[in-house]
Structure formats: structure tokens, C-alpha cells
Design a protein around this motif. Structure first.
Motif, mmCIF file in Angstrom:
data_model
loop_
_atom_site.group_PDB
_atom_site.id
_atom_site.type_symbol
_atom_site.label_atom_id
_atom_site.label_comp_id
_atom_site.label_asym_id
_atom_site.label_seq_id
_atom_site.Cartn_x
_atom_site.Cartn_y
_atom_site.Cartn_z
ATOM 1 N N MET A 1 0.849 -1.177 0.000
ATOM 2 C CA MET A 1 0.000 0.000 0.000
ATOM 3 C C MET A 1 0.889 1.232 0.000
ATOM 4 O O MET A 1 1.907 1.271 0.677
ATOM 5 N N ILE A 2 0.506 2.229 -0.752
ATOM 6 C CA ILE A 2 1.264 3.462 -0.879
ATOM 7 C C ILE A 2 0.373 4.618 -0.449
ATOM 8 O O ILE A 2 -0.790 4.695 -0.820
ATOM 9 N N THR A 3 0.936 5.524 0.342
ATOM 10 C CA THR A 3 0.232 6.738 0.733
ATOM 11 C C THR A 3 0.952 7.903 0.075
ATOM 12 O O THR A 3 2.174 7.978 0.108
ATOM 13 N N MET A 4 0.196 8.803 -0.550
ATOM 14 C CA MET A 4 0.792 9.967 -1.197
ATOM 15 C C MET A 4 0.360 11.224 -0.457
ATOM 16 O O MET A 4 -0.806 11.391 -0.111
ATOM 17 N N VAL A 5 1.348 12.119 -0.209
ATOM 18 C CA VAL A 5 1.095 13.371 0.491
ATOM 19 C C VAL A 5 1.602 14.511 -0.388
ATOM 20 O O VAL A 5 2.757 14.501 -0.803
ATOM 21 N N ALA A 6 0.750 15.487 -0.681
ATOM 22 C CA ALA A 6 1.142 16.625 -1.504
ATOM 23 C C ALA A 6 1.463 17.816 -0.616
ATOM 24 O O ALA A 6 0.815 18.054 0.402
ATOM 25 N N ASN A 7 2.517 18.567 -1.012
ATOM 26 C CA ASN A 7 2.897 19.791 -0.307
ATOM 27 C C ASN A 7 3.448 20.759 -1.347
ATOM 28 O O ASN A 7 4.543 20.556 -1.864
ATOM 29 N N GLY A 8 2.682 21.777 -1.670
ATOM 30 C CA GLY A 8 3.122 22.723 -2.693
ATOM 31 C C GLY A 8 3.245 22.023 -4.037
ATOM 32 O O GLY A 8 2.314 21.379 -4.494
ATOM 33 N N ASP A 9 4.436 22.113 -4.633
ATOM 34 C CA ASP A 9 4.651 21.466 -5.925
ATOM 35 C C ASP A 9 5.364 20.129 -5.782
ATOM 36 O O ASP A 9 5.931 19.618 -6.734
#
Length: 52
Positions: A1-9
């Protein structure tokens, strides 16, 4: 399982690998839930005294 976290670009991918069924284990869930981004925007977007 993969978790993706976005921050800005930027996008950060959290990957927990292990034996069979590790992705849904309590340890893997705890690892992914413990991830936090601290501070402000990525360094290249942060204001510096020279840029004001």
C-alpha cells in the motif's frame, strides 16, 4: 500500500514493505499515520529577506 502526500509542488510517497499482508498490518498503518510534514512551503518557495 502506498500513501501519497502533496505539499506545494511536491508529492511524497510513503511505502511500507514487508512480508505478506504487511501493508494492512497495524505496524504499517501506524507508520503511514505517523508521517507529518513540518514547516512551511518547500525551500525554493520560502521567502528570503532579499526577495522582499
Amino acid at each position: 500500500m502506498i500513501t501519497m502526500v502533496a505539499n506545494g509542488d511536491r508529492i511524497y510517497m510513503l511505502i511500507s514493505a514487508g512480508p505478506k499482508k504487511h501493508a494492512t498490518s497495524v505496524d504499517a498503518l501506524r507508520f503511514r499515520d505517523s508521517f507529518r510534514l513540518l514547516g512551511g512551503p518547500p525551500p525554493e518557495l520560502a521567502k528570503t529577506p532579499d526577495s522582499e
